[in-house]
Write a protein that holds these residues in place. Sequence first.
Motif, mmCIF file in Angstrom:
data_model
loop_
_atom_site.group_PDB
_atom_site.id
_atom_site.type_symbol
_atom_site.label_atom_id
_atom_site.label_comp_id
_atom_site.label_asym_id
_atom_site.label_seq_id
_atom_site.Cartn_x
_atom_site.Cartn_y
_atom_site.Cartn_z
ATOM 1 N N ASN A 34 0.951 -1.121 -0.149
ATOM 2 C CA ASN A 34 -0.015 -0.140 -0.059
ATOM 3 C C ASN A 34 0.588 1.298 0.145
ATOM 4 N N LEU A 40 -0.413 5.426 -9.402
ATOM 5 C CA LEU A 40 -1.769 6.103 -9.086
ATOM 6 C C LEU A 40 -2.648 6.287 -10.541
ATOM 7 N N GLU A 66 -5.828 12.289 -2.499
ATOM 8 C CA GLU A 66 -5.808 11.056 -3.022
ATOM 9 C C GLU A 66 -6.805 10.211 -2.234
ATOM 10 N N THR A 67 -7.553 9.449 -3.128
ATOM 11 C CA THR A 67 -8.567 8.584 -2.452
ATOM 12 C C THR A 67 -8.637 7.173 -3.280
ATOM 13 N N SER A 68 -8.995 6.074 -2.555
ATOM 14 C CA SER A 68 -9.351 4.851 -2.925
ATOM 15 C C SER A 68 -10.740 4.570 -3.231
ATOM 16 N N SER A 71 -12.197 4.086 -6.959
ATOM 17 C CA SER A 71 -11.884 2.665 -7.279
ATOM 18 C C SER A 71 -12.475 1.380 -6.435
ATOM 19 N N SER A 73 -10.300 0.103 -4.721
ATOM 20 C CA SER A 73 -8.977 -0.593 -4.499
ATOM 21 C C SER A 73 -7.968 0.025 -3.722
ATOM 22 N N THR A 74 -7.151 -0.574 -2.806
ATOM 23 C CA THR A 74 -6.083 0.212 -2.206
ATOM 24 C C THR A 74 -5.054 0.780 -3.091
ATOM 25 N N ASN A 76 -5.226 1.332 -6.422
ATOM 26 C CA ASN A 76 -5.686 2.327 -7.539
ATOM 27 C C ASN A 76 -6.483 3.267 -6.820
ATOM 28 N N ARG A 77 -5.727 4.615 -6.693
ATOM 29 C CA ARG A 77 -6.067 5.706 -6.142
ATOM 30 C C ARG A 77 -6.367 6.880 -6.981
ATOM 31 N N CYS A 103 -12.755 7.286 4.264
ATOM 32 C CA CYS A 103 -12.125 6.558 3.424
ATOM 33 C C CYS A 103 -12.855 5.301 3.668
ATOM 34 N N HIS A 109 -7.097 1.425 2.982
ATOM 35 C CA HIS A 109 -7.908 2.584 2.144
ATOM 36 C C HIS A 109 -7.398 3.889 2.728
#
Length: 268
Positions: A34, A40, A66-68, A71, A73-74, A76-77, A103, A109
């Motif tokens: 992670n 990203l 930046e956020t997951s 998506s 997915s941890t 794919n942010r 989150c 996440h």
Amino acid sequence: MKNLLKLKTFVLLLIIMGCSLDEGKTPEQKESVNSESVNLKSENLSAKTSGGFCGPNVNFKDLVVETSWISGSTGNRSTFGACGVDGESWMDKYNDGIVMMRCLSGDGHRTELKENTGDESSLSTSKTMTFTAKYTNIAKYGMSIAQIHNRGSGIKRPWIRLYIDDDRYIRIKETETNPTGSSSSYSTYTGPKYTSGDVISVTVKTGISGQSKAEVKVQTNGNSWTKTLSPSSAWSSKSNTYYLKAGVYSEGNDKTCTVKYSYFSINH
């Protein structure tokens, strides 16, 4: 209808496979997966919604978020210019100027504010990140709330991570060795206890007296705690690529960690 059933079955299999891949991993292995080295999904740092904000009290000017959440997915942010995000389930500005960030539940996440690429510097550079916040929905094993990270090649973990631990004490975890390897040695420092929903004020400074040092100050529930740290020699080759970040980063699978900022700024 049959195609829809097949699609649902395929998605369910992917989720099960993802969970099984994470089982049995050590904290260092999870942290490596992670880490900032994950590619990203960039959205060209454009505004997510109209009517963004860079208010006088909660000021995200020049920062990215930046956020997951999008998506799911941890690894794919999505990344956006922080001043252009509002009205989202993961980041929202309230009428009173408070900003909420959230989150997804699930270890690793995150929804985090961070200095943009190009704003990295040495620890001898004077910078100050200050915020006043309330944290709720704290995950079972805690949540990270601020970091001094590094964008040097191959870095897999932050130098300093400020977090609320599983026993709800506020701690600093400092990476002492091998920041680019699959595992590292750490030093841990314990501050005051945090109660969900309490006000907490945090200040993270670099360039203390012009030296390569960082100072973390925490104030909550009448308690004040300050820790000053210098990086070990393991970081010597990455000396000019440090940056600041803060937000919510889950350390458990049970809750959607949430923060509400009433004040936030990063001054160079």
